[in-house]
Design a protein around this motif. Structure first.
Motif, short mmCIF file in Angstrom:
data_model
loop_
_atom_site.label_atom_id
_atom_site.label_comp_id
_atom_site.label_asym_id
_atom_site.label_seq_id
_atom_site.Cartn_x
_atom_site.Cartn_y
_atom_site.Cartn_z
N ILE A 90 -4.28 7.55 -5.33
CA ILE A 90 -3.43 8.85 -5.84
C ILE A 90 -2.78 9.54 -4.66
O ILE A 90 -1.50 9.98 -4.93
CB ILE A 90 -4.03 9.61 -6.92
N MET A 91 -3.62 9.81 -3.95
CA MET A 91 -3.13 10.84 -2.95
C MET A 91 -2.16 10.28 -1.86
O MET A 91 -0.98 10.93 -1.71
CB MET A 91 -4.23 11.40 -2.09
N VAL A 92 -2.35 8.95 -1.38
CA VAL A 92 -1.49 8.36 -0.75
C VAL A 92 -0.09 7.94 -1.42
O VAL A 92 1.08 8.26 -0.76
CB VAL A 92 -1.96 6.86 -0.39
N SER A 120 -10.93 15.31 -11.00
CA SER A 120 -11.81 14.93 -9.84
C SER A 120 -13.05 14.39 -10.26
O SER A 120 -13.58 13.38 -9.58
CB SER A 120 -11.96 16.47 -9.09
N GLN A 154 -11.85 1.12 4.66
CA GLN A 154 -11.01 0.97 3.51
C GLN A 154 -9.99 -0.21 3.86
O GLN A 154 -9.39 -0.99 3.20
CB GLN A 154 -10.18 2.36 3.21
N PHE A 185 -12.24 10.57 -11.91
CA PHE A 185 -11.79 9.36 -11.05
C PHE A 185 -12.79 9.38 -9.94
O PHE A 185 -13.57 10.12 -9.34
CB PHE A 185 -10.62 9.92 -10.27
N LYS A 234 -8.67 8.11 -6.37
CA LYS A 234 -8.19 9.42 -5.93
C LYS A 234 -7.68 9.21 -4.41
O LYS A 234 -6.39 9.83 -4.41
CB LYS A 234 -9.43 10.44 -5.70
N SER A 235 -8.24 8.31 -3.63
CA SER A 235 -7.40 8.32 -2.41
C SER A 235 -6.13 7.47 -2.50
O SER A 235 -4.99 7.90 -1.92
CB SER A 235 -8.27 7.30 -1.50
N THR A 243 1.29 10.07 -3.88
CA THR A 243 1.92 11.19 -4.07
C THR A 243 2.56 11.44 -2.79
O THR A 243 3.73 11.90 -2.97
CB THR A 243 0.83 12.31 -4.52
N PHE A 244 1.92 11.24 -1.71
CA PHE A 244 2.42 11.64 -0.40
C PHE A 244 3.80 10.72 -0.25
O PHE A 244 4.92 11.23 -0.05
CB PHE A 244 1.39 11.27 0.68
N ALA A 247 1.97 4.56 -5.03
CA ALA A 247 3.01 5.25 -5.65
C ALA A 247 2.84 5.22 -7.28
O ALA A 247 3.04 6.33 -7.83
CB ALA A 247 4.35 5.05 -4.78
N ARG A 305 -13.77 7.69 -6.09
CA ARG A 305 -13.13 8.11 -4.61
C ARG A 305 -11.86 7.13 -4.27
O ARG A 305 -10.91 7.84 -3.67
CB ARG A 305 -14.24 7.86 -3.40
N TYR A 330 0.90 -1.20 0.01
CA TYR A 330 0.17 -0.10 -0.11
C TYR A 330 0.73 1.31 0.00
O TYR A 330 0.52 2.32 0.13
CB TYR A 330 -1.09 0.05 1.02
#
Lengths: 487, 98, 484
Positions: free
Chosen positions: A359-361, A348, A418, A351, A356-357, A363-364, A315, A353, A310
């Motif tokens: 992608i955000m993780v 936005s 999740q 895609f 998007k979630s 990217t972080f 990533a 939810r 994960y």
């Protein structure tokens, strides 16, 4: 002709040769079933009625002439993440709802060359992110065994359509269990080949270093039929393996006498459903009775597989999904005011939810200050997990365990949790991190729902996995069980 | 590395890098999701990996190089048939200021 | 007034000379209709994958050897993530941690003749972006992705340059080197070489680097000099008025001759580099490197040295003649056929380059291949000067005829036009006598010691012989007649 959909590919090929029926008749039978039964299951996103019938007719002609390829006239379905030229390839996403693929995936070309008829494109979790098929723009898929249950994911449409007798076989992709987990939930056979055994060209990427397409079928023998066509080096995929493809159909008939099968202790943890534990151990005994040698084997880093996955998968996904920007193809928002508005609203709105979630993780995990502690760390753990397998394969030939901790869960049961959803992949994910081949086969039932047994093999030992599975299927009939559709 | 607390600011910063709009009402939801996923992920921080080389790809092979030949014909018409907006062969986007 | 030291580092992007793109089989030809050379891979379509062009490795290794760098036997491609309309995948494939070329240096000669060594940090392979057209689309921007995926070698220098002159000298050297090696066609009008200049200033005598700005995409040496000078002046003005330099990316506007901050590309973007999972590490062997070395042509510095040594040229002439491989080859043919290196150097430099310059031609392989005057013909012409068949003056007439394509063979032209030099004293003596007789006043002055008048008499004889008289012979005769 009413039971055509219970026949395996091997049986159908004999019948077609004997002119018991034509490919057009067979294809029409499936199309008719899809039309009648799929509205309740929702396993297909796109059905290709006319092209399928035309293709079947062409294959009938070829068979008449005796110039037909090995799978001539066999109707199959492709997961909708696999590009099919001239046909919408949506990846289960609003983003690609209007994407008519301008090319075929290499595996589609290979299967076409082998003579298959494509019935349509199957439903899936958006961009292959999910374990329940509830993350599809085209709505959830119902498990044919029980309508209130999920079929698993992300190749839920392929698994459900097979279980419901709506195709003879189907393709799927497996990034963390997406072939094996729905195969287990739907009582079918699903093989994730070695990373690089099947070309990724034209398979829409989720996580490039983990994604692998493979066959989903009624039996191991049928899976061998498909893999025979799908496997092979592709100069368009730099990560595909440049090794000859063995004769899988010849390999499956070998004996399993003397093969060493390791039962993975970590896979029989507290989270495992009791019925599954019992069924999988019974299956192991069956294999032992056929001459296999059982022992215990340990994969000590198993618990770290989900954390590492994960990080790595999100990533890679965060980068792979950057191309969906509303400029060259796919969804574009209405009346963008600026380039940034175009990007942000298209992405936005296009895609869902979960995508998007992730992608955000992702990217972080790649961002400045966190890369070392997250991404690099996960890649190191990945090596530890890979070493676990290498060490285990010094002792045994195959590793055996359950495919999933539970049978098919209820629709909606985990949509708000999740992490609980992610834990569904606890037994399947390490295989992807190590790039190994693994197969899920039906090995029992619990309260009327199928149970999946997973076998993991060494790199490029698909033939051996199919052999063990085929041997088991000669000694059991779980794979022949089908939900009652009243038809 | 101490556990990450995903703040609204972090959600917005990551959304910006990802070119995603997160509606005000959804920020807390994303923050909660990310917090849970990162808590799951952070279990790996206890593993000693000091001498372990990162593994980027399960294949040990090395990259094969391709001959320098033009193999891709012009397919503009076909590719642009599915484009949101084109003119004179160009893809069009809202005006970009450099 | 504070004295400022200027610190400059350059990132030079050079397009590699290949038929196809770095990661796809689409053509790299310049000037095609928009998006006709952008294949599915270049467009970043769903499901596509990159492959690696073998020639980009040959070129990168040759460049590395050309600057005495270390060639990494393993190099790895990475993704650099950012959103921009000319970057179709949302990331650029480049090499961050393990580039193909590491280290190396070049020696550049400055105007005062001094030599400066500039260290190269690294050179890595990457893909070019597409182009945005801002002009024509009713307030929208048009995107052409033909250039997307064109192979680039990005050559990163250490911040070793201390003036715009040094930076330009370095950039020119790199340009010459990549052109020499056939790494790039070096055509700057087509963007084959583009410079990003990192500029900062610090109080003279201090060590700590000042905050730098990056001026992007400067595509001529003249603009590079101007952009750096503008930026230095701007930074001095900011600091001397008590301001602070912002670390930012700036764009040089050649029309206004100024740099300005870029508005759209955020300067503090987090690129989130990570290893490109669609490609495997590239492994090359020492044998491969040796094979590339075998194929490499003579480098500029070696050629200049050899010209000085073998043709007894001065350094400046040698530099000019070695500026391109094509010109150097042309010169060497002229020298071989003409049998005189110095004479050949003179004619190529003054006459040939002078003529080309008047017609705005640079001495590239293309232009030298296209002109009517072949190196062989020019060599033959010089041979005729040397053996006294024609005078240098007549040779210029023949040169002009050859240049304009009125003749291809100098000997035929000299014969048919009756240009053979008259060196026979019996033929020339009466003419000399006639000139002396007609100019008694000048004759008297010459005899009184005004020897500068020799030129007058020779000139008169040349006029009467339509330039065919051997001037050496004429001056001997004049002296004989006037002083004896």
């Amino acid at each position: 002709m009413s039971d055509l959909h219970h026949k395996t590919i091997s049986q159908l090929l004999r019948d077609l040769d004997n002119k018991a029926f034509s490919s057009v008749e067979l294809t029409a039978h499936y199309l008719d079933r899809i039309e009648r039964l799929d509205p309740a299951i929702n396993s297909y996103i796109t059905v290709l009625r006319e092209p399928a019938l035309a293709r079947a007719a062409a294959m009938d002609v070829a068979r008449q002439k005796g110039t037909h390829p090995p799978l001539a006239g066999i109707p199959i379905a492709h997961k909708d993440i696999i590009c099919t030229q001239g046909v919408r390839t949506s990846a289960g996403s609003r983003m690609l709802d209007n994407f008519i693929a301008p090319y075929n995936a290499t595996l589609v070309e290979q299967l076409n060359d082998a003579g298959v008829v494509t019935l349509g494109k199957t439903n899936m979790d958006e961009f292959a992110m999910g374990s329940s098929n509830e993350n599809s723009y085209y709505g959830p898929v119902n498990n044919p065994w029980r309508a209130d249950r999920v079929p698993g994911g992300s190749s839920g449409g392929s698994a459900a359509s097979l279980a419901a007798g709506l195709c003879t076989a189907a393709t799927g992709t497996d990034t963390g269990g997406s072939i094996r987990q729905p195969a287990a939930f739907c009582g079918i056979t699903g093989l994730k080949p070695t990373y690089g055994r099947v070309s990724r060209w034209g398979v829409i990427a989720y996580a490039s270093s983990l994604d692998q397409a493979g066959p989903m079928a009624q039996t191991a023998e049928d899976a061998a039929h498909l893999l025979q066509a799908m496997a092979g080096f592709d100069h368009r995929d730099s990560t595909s393996i440049n090794q000859p493809v063995p004769d899988y159909l010849a390999q499956i008939n070998g004996s399993i006498k003397g093969l060493k099968i390791g039962i993975c202790t970590e896979y029989f943890d507290a989270g495992l459903d009791d019925d599954i534990r019992t069924a999988v151990m019974a299956a192991a005994k069956t294999l032992e009775s056929m001459g296999a040698i059982l022992s215990e084997v340990s994969l000590p880093n198993t618990q770290h597989a989900i954390p590492a996955y994960y990080v790595i998968a999100p990533a890679e996904c965060s980068s792979n999904l950057s191309r969906y920007d509303g400029v060259r193809f796919g969804y574009r928002c209405a009346d963008p005011e600026s380039i940034e508005d175009l990007y942000k609203r298209s992405r936005s709105e296009g895609f869902g939810r979960e995508v998007k979630s992730r992608i955000m993780v992702g990217t972080f995990a790649l961002s400045a200050g966190y890369y070392e502690a997250y991404y690099r760390k996960a890649q190191q753990i990945r090596r530890l997990i890979s070493r676990d397998f290498s060490q285990a394969f010094d002792q045994v030939d195959y590793i055996l365990g359950p495919t999933t901790p539970s049978t098919a869960f209820k629709l909606g049961e985990k949509v708000d949790d999740q992490v609980a959803m992610y834990l569904q992949d606890i037994y399947t994910i390490a295989v992807n991190l190590a790039g190994l081949p693994a197969i899920s086969i039906p090995a029992g039932q619990s309260q009327g729902l199928p149970i999946g047994l997973q076998l993991i093999g060494r790199h490029l030992d698909e033939g051996g996995l199919l052999k063990v599975a085929h041997n088991f299927q000669q000694a059991s009939d779980w794979h022949a069980q089908r939900p009652d559709d009243g038809q | 590395m101490p556990p990450i607390t995903v703040t609204q600011d972090l959600v917005l910063a990551v959304a910006e890098l990802s070119q995603l709009n997160i509606d005000g009402a959804d920020i807390d939801g994303y923050a909660a999701d990310m917090t849970k996923v990162l808590a799951l992920v952070e279990q790996m921080h206890g593993v000693d990996t000091s001498d372990i080389a990162p593994m980027s790809n399960p294949t040990d092979a090395s990259q094969q190089l391709r001959a320098d030949e033009v193999t891709e014909p012009d397919q503009r018409e076909r590719f642009q048939a599915i484009a949101p907006e084109t003119d004179g062969g160009f893809y069009l986007v809202p005006r970009v200021v450099e | 007034m504070q004295d400022w030291e200027i610190v400059i580092g350059l990132e030079i992007h050079t397009q590699l000379k290949t038929k196809s793109k770095i990661f796809s089989g689409a053509s790299t030809d310049f000037g095609a209709a928009p998006n006709t050379q952008a294949c599915a891979i270049d467009l970043g379509f769903p499901g596509v994958l990159p492959t690696v062009n073998t020639r980009v490795y040959e070129k990168a290794v040759a460049f590395g050897l050309g600057i005495g760098a270390t060639i990494n036997l393993t190099s790895v491609f990475d993704r650099k993530n950012y959103f921009y309309p000319d970057s179709p995948k949302g990331y650029q494939i480049t090499q961050l941690e393990t580039p193909i070329v590491v280290g190396g240096s070049v020696d550049v000669v400055l105007k005062d003749g001094s030599v400066k060594t500039i260290q190269v940090t690294r050179a890595h392979l990457e893909e070019d972006a597409g182009k945005s057209m801002h002009e024509d689309y009713h307030g929208q921007t048009g995107i052409d992705l033909n250039r997307a995926g064109t192979p680039l070698l990005e050559i990163v220098s250490e911040p070793d340059m201390r003036s715009a002159e040094e930076a330009v000298a370095y950039a020119r050297y790199i340009h010459q080197l990549v052109t020499y090696l056939g790494v790039s066609d070096g055509d700057m009008s087509q963007g084959s070489l583009r410079c990003d200049a990192n500029v900062s200033i610090r109080p003279m005598g201090t060590e700590a680097l000042g905050t730098r700005t990056e001026t992007k995409n400067v595509n001529s040496f003249r603009f590079l000099e101007r952009a750096i000078n503008y930026e230095v002046e701007r930074q001095i003005a900011v600091l001397e008025s008590g301001g602070r330099i912002r670390q930012e990316t700036r764009l040089y506007d050649s029309d206004k001759d100024e740099t300005r901050p870029m508005r759209s590309k955020e300067t503090a973007t987090d690129y989130r580099y990570f290893p490109e999972p669609d490609l495997l590490p590239v492994h090359i062997t020492q044998d491969y490197i040796d094979a590339v070395r075998q194929q490499m042509p003579e480098l500029p510095a070696a050629k200049i040295q050899r010209f000085v040594r073998d043709y007894a040229l001065n350094e400046a002439d040698a530099q000019v003649l070695a500026s391109t491989v094509a010109l150097a080859d042309y010169f060497e043919t002229v020298a071989r056929v003409g049998g005189d290196g110095k004479l050949a150097a003179n004619w190529v430099r003054v006459e040939l380059l002078g003529q080309m310059n008047r017609e705005s031609l640079t001495p590239s392989a293309e232009s030298l291949g296209a002109i009517s005057l072949s190196a062989n013909a020019l060599g033959m012409l010089l041979a005729r000067i040397k053996d006294g068949t024609i005078s240098g003056k007549i040779a210029k007439t023949v040169f002009a005829a050859l240049w304009h394509g009125e003749a291809t063979d100098p000997d035929t032209y000299i014969a048919t036009q009756g240009l053979t030099q008259v060196s026979n004293s019996d033929e020339l003596a009466p003419i000399v006598d006639g000139v002396i007789a007609n100019n008694p006043q000048q004759a008297a002055q010459y005899r009184e010691g005004k020897t500068k008048l020799m030129g007058f008499f020779v000139g008169q004889v040349m006029q009467q012989t339509a330039g065919k008289a051997n001037p050496q012979q004429v001056s001997e005769l004049v002296q004989q007649r006037l002083l004896d």
